[in-house]
Design a protein around this motif. Structure first.
Motif, PDB file in Angstrom:
ATOM      1  N   GLY A 141       0.881  -1.117   0.012  1.00  0.00           N
ATOM      2  CA  GLY A 141      -0.006   0.045   0.012  1.00  0.00           C
ATOM      3  C   GLY A 141       0.779   1.182  -0.091  1.00  0.00           C
ATOM      4  O   GLY A 141       0.502   2.349  -0.044  1.00  0.00           O
ATOM      5  N   LYS A 142       2.246   0.910   0.178  1.00  0.00           N
ATOM      6  CA  LYS A 142       3.072   2.375   0.087  1.00  0.00           C
ATOM      7  C   LYS A 142       3.649   2.599  -1.173  1.00  0.00           C
ATOM      8  O   LYS A 142       4.379   1.601  -1.542  1.00  0.00           O
ATOM      9  N   PRO A 143       3.675   3.772  -1.446  1.00  0.00           N
ATOM     10  CA  PRO A 143       4.684   3.996  -2.889  1.00  0.00           C
ATOM     11  C   PRO A 143       6.053   3.518  -2.667  1.00  0.00           C
ATOM     12  O   PRO A 143       6.612   4.099  -1.658  1.00  0.00           O
ATOM     13  N   LEU A 144       6.528   3.134  -3.739  1.00  0.00           N
ATOM     14  CA  LEU A 144       7.991   2.543  -3.547  1.00  0.00           C
ATOM     15  C   LEU A 144       8.869   3.556  -3.708  1.00  0.00           C
ATOM     16  O   LEU A 144      10.078   3.591  -3.671  1.00  0.00           O
ATOM     17  N   GLY A 145       8.546   4.666  -4.818  1.00  0.00           N
ATOM     18  CA  GLY A 145       9.152   5.956  -5.216  1.00  0.00           C
ATOM     19  C   GLY A 145       9.892   6.439  -3.850  1.00  0.00           C
ATOM     20  O   GLY A 145      11.224   6.820  -3.957  1.00  0.00           O
ATOM     21  N   LYS A 146       9.407   6.725  -2.653  1.00  0.00           N
ATOM     22  CA  LYS A 146       9.660   7.301  -1.792  1.00  0.00           C
ATOM     23  C   LYS A 146      10.644   6.522  -0.576  1.00  0.00           C
ATOM     24  O   LYS A 146      11.042   6.883   0.246  1.00  0.00           O
ATOM     25  N   ALA A 147      10.693   5.156  -0.986  1.00  0.00           N
ATOM     26  CA  ALA A 147      10.967   4.057  -0.059  1.00  0.00           C
ATOM     27  C   ALA A 147      12.526   4.440   0.443  1.00  0.00           C
ATOM     28  O   ALA A 147      13.407   4.742  -0.438  1.00  0.00           O
ATOM     29  N   SER A 148      12.882   4.038   1.728  1.00  0.00           N
ATOM     30  CA  SER A 148      14.341   4.224   2.087  1.00  0.00           C
ATOM     31  C   SER A 148      15.140   2.916   1.301  1.00  0.00           C
ATOM     32  O   SER A 148      14.923   2.097   1.109  1.00  0.00           O
ATOM     33  N   ALA A 149      16.496   3.103   1.600  1.00  0.00           N
ATOM     34  CA  ALA A 149      17.399   2.024   1.238  1.00  0.00           C
ATOM     35  C   ALA A 149      17.169   0.657   1.990  1.00  0.00           C
ATOM     36  O   ALA A 149      17.169  -0.280   1.265  1.00  0.00           O
ATOM     37  N   LYS A 150      16.682   0.875   3.136  1.00  0.00           N
ATOM     38  CA  LYS A 150      16.475  -0.384   3.908  1.00  0.00           C
ATOM     39  C   LYS A 150      15.037  -1.002   3.378  1.00  0.00           C
ATOM     40  O   LYS A 150      15.012  -2.316   3.324  1.00  0.00           O
ATOM     41  N   ALA A 151      14.152  -0.058   3.217  1.00  0.00           N
ATOM     42  CA  ALA A 151      12.788  -0.492   2.481  1.00  0.00           C
ATOM     43  C   ALA A 151      13.061  -1.265   1.257  1.00  0.00           C
ATOM     44  O   ALA A 151      12.460  -2.240   0.888  1.00  0.00           O
ATOM     45  N   LEU A 152      13.993  -0.708   0.534  1.00  0.00           N
ATOM     46  CA  LEU A 152      14.346  -1.272  -0.627  1.00  0.00           C
ATOM     47  C   LEU A 152      15.021  -2.761  -0.937  1.00  0.00           C
ATOM     48  O   LEU A 152      14.553  -3.446  -1.617  1.00  0.00           O
ATOM     49  N   LYS A 153      15.813  -2.831   0.072  1.00  0.00           N
ATOM     50  CA  LYS A 153      16.351  -4.073   0.466  1.00  0.00           C
ATOM     51  C   LYS A 153      15.405  -5.120   0.481  1.00  0.00           C
ATOM     52  O   LYS A 153      15.376  -6.133   0.163  1.00  0.00           O
TER      53      LYS A 153
END
Lengths: 272, 301
Positions: free
Chosen positions: B70-82
């Motif tokens: 449900g959260k946009p990936l564009g603003k995700a932190s490096a940790k969230a992207l991992k």
């Protein structure tokens, strides 16, 4: 019954190996009648392409056709042809569309030059006559004669495939061998091309040896089908019988492992 | 239905020159749900693989966004992207090219474990590898020391799946996972994907041109042409009652042993291929629900 166009008897082919020979085709016999669409199906390595290559004598060492094998095309013994006879035999009697036929055109020659190559080698034909004939053949496969001056890279994959088929039909062969002719193409293009071949063979009267691993497609288009397993031809019958009431356990297993497009779905674990 | 774990929201991606654009994705929206398989079908060049690459973040959308939980990936932190990379895994078409020929099977499965579960000691890692191989129905003792060339195509595809499972993903994108395999081997891989979905509650995106296999694995299906999803919804409804002319064209061209070439029931679509292609390639923002959970983007007949 009329004489078959292709008659194969006790065909045995080995791939010679350093330690052990690989028996790729085991005692295979079948006939193809004039105008018949014959499908040869099986999984990779079952020997179906090896048979296609042997019929047009394109097999190379280490493939070795064993003594006692017989391949007759229009009653002539293909395995006994000398080099001169063989040159006349290819294209005129038997033409072959290869698996990646769209890549078998010469990239540095125009489409017209590639037609001329085949026509000049087999008939006494002037450049102008060859051009007219090539234009006719292109129209047959629904390609504008403007394309004669194009190079292969200027044509789409489906178009190149149709050009190869048009060249194969240039000398009115008795038998057209197609080894996975549409595997690299889209389903819609595949359907267009095969539908066209089906119409041609009825109009022009040639026979087709069609090789594919796509059994569903084969049942749609073929009159008769042979199923191969590890070099052996395990079942030959008309297409509907192969589909509705297969006799051999392997044929049954192949159908049981193919998901269906409609109706009752196959059961999980038929074979895994 | 549960909330989508991963969703594309109006995603567009265009390639080529400005005067000759290629629309690889055009306002594409869909969601992947735990325990369900969504099939994406279409001919080559329709944009199927572009959709996979957008999900894998190999491409960034020109427009629209990806939503993860449900959260946009564009603003995700490096940790969230991992965490995203561990949660979303891919199985590729070519099992011969997807594995490194110079490494053993053990190495292929050990690497993702080292990266994403660094706390495991070597004994625990071995146990995890054994469990993965057992899960994809391969013999761990036999397979671990082997190199890819010693395996059959079907076995290699099972290794690809095991590798994807190594990081405990929640989403698997499988791009034509059976098209290079023999008929008798395909079903085993499809059954394995079905098991993963049922046992691990994975959300699957199954990309294929083989509609019969899509019907075998997927609850829902989307038909794509020129980057646009022209028809989507419940698999049975879409396949038995196709409403968009392009879907009907595709279905009429698909090899089907129940329909001889001489059967003319579907020849109407085959006779107007050019028209259908041209019309389907234009943007169609309007959506119409034609049956329960079954939609099309209508084009002029």
């Amino acid at each position: 019954m009329t004489d078959p166009v292709l008659s194969i008897r006790n065909l045995n082919i080995d791939y010679i190996g350093a330690e052990k020979d690989f028996h790729a085709v085991k005692d295979v016999s079948f006939d193809i009648a004039p105008g018949e669409f014959f499908g040869l199906a099986g999984e990779s390595g079952c020997g179906k392409s090896t048979i296609a290559f042997a019929v047009s004598r394109l097999h190379r060492p280490p493939a070795l056709i064993r003594k006692g094998s017989q391949i007759l095309v229009g009653g002539r013994d293909v395995l006994a042809l000398d080099d001169n006879e063989l040159r006349r035999f290819r294209w005129r009697e038997v033409a072959m569309v290869f698996q990646s036929a769209m890549n078998s055109l010469n990239p540095v020659l125009t489409i017209e030059a590639q037609f001329y190559d085949v026509l000049k080698a087999h008939t006494r034909i002037s450049r102008a006559e060859a051009r007219t004939r090539a234009a006719e053949l292109l129209k047959l496969v629904d390609i504008s004669p403007d394309r004669l001056s194009s190079y292969p890279h200027q044509c789409s994959g489906g178009m190149r495939q149709r050009i190869v088929i048009a060249i194969c039909l240039a000398l009115n062969p008795k038998l057209l061998i197609m080894d996975e002719p549409t595997t690299a193409l889209d389903v819609v293009v595949q359907r267009e091309i095969l539908q066209r071949i089906d119409v041609f063979r009825k109009e022009l009267g040639f026979s087709v040896l069609f090789i594919t691993h796509d059994l569903g497609l084969m049942v749609q288009v073929s009159d008769r089908i042979g199923i191969m397993l590890e070099g052996e031809l395990v079942e030959v019958n008309d297409a509907q019988t192969i589909y509705r009431t297969p006799q051999h356990a392997y044929t049954k297993r192949l159908w049981a492992s193919m998901p269906k497009l409609h109706g009752e779905q196959i059961r999980e674990g038929a074979k895994s | 239905m549960s909330d989508a774990i991963l969703a594309l929201d109006n995603v567009s991606k265009t390639f080529g020159r400005a005067d000759k654009p290629v629309y690889a994705a055009r306002s594409v929206s869909f969601g992947l749900h735990p325990g369900r398989t969504l099939a994406l079908v279409g001919e080559s060049g329709s944009g199927k693989t572009t959709a996979a690459r957008l999900i894998m973040r190999e491409y960034t959308p020109d427009e629209g966004q990806l939503l993860f939980r449900g959260k946009p990936l564009g603003k995700a932190s490096a940790k969230a992207l991992k965490a995203y990379r561990a949660s979303v895994q891919m199985v590729f078409q070519d099992p011969f090219a997807a594995l490194n020929p110079t490494h053993t099977i053990r190495y292929h499965l050990e690497r993702p474990l080292r990266l994403h579960q660094p706390k495991l000691n070597s004994k625990e890692r071995t146990a995890a590898i054994e469990e993965l191989l057992t899960r994809v129905k391969l013999d761990p003792a036999l397979l671990m020391p082997k190199y890819p060339h010693e395996l059959s195509g079907g076995q290699r595809q099972r290794i690809s799946i095991a590798r994807a499972l190594a990081v405990n993903p929640q989403v698997i994108v499988a791009d034509e996972p059976t098209s290079m395999l023999d008929v008798s081997v395909r079903l085993g891989i499809l059954n394995l994907l079905n098991d993963m979905k049922a046992q691990l509650g994975l959300a699957l995106l199954y990309i294929t041109h083989d509609i019969a296999t899509a019907r075998y694995v997927a609850e829902d299906i989307m038909v794509m042409y020129a980057g646009q999803i022209v028809e989507w919804g419940d698999t049975e409804s879409v396949l038995t009652n196709p409403q968009h002319p392009y879907t009907r064209l595709l279905l009429s061209a698909v090899p089907d042993p129940d329909r001889r070439f001489s059967d003319t029931r579907f020849s109407e679509e085959l006779n107007r291929i050019e028209f259908i292609r041209r019309q389907s390639a234009l943007p169609r923002p309007e959506t119409r629900e034609v049956a329960n959970n079954h939609f099309i983007r209508p084009m002029p007949e």
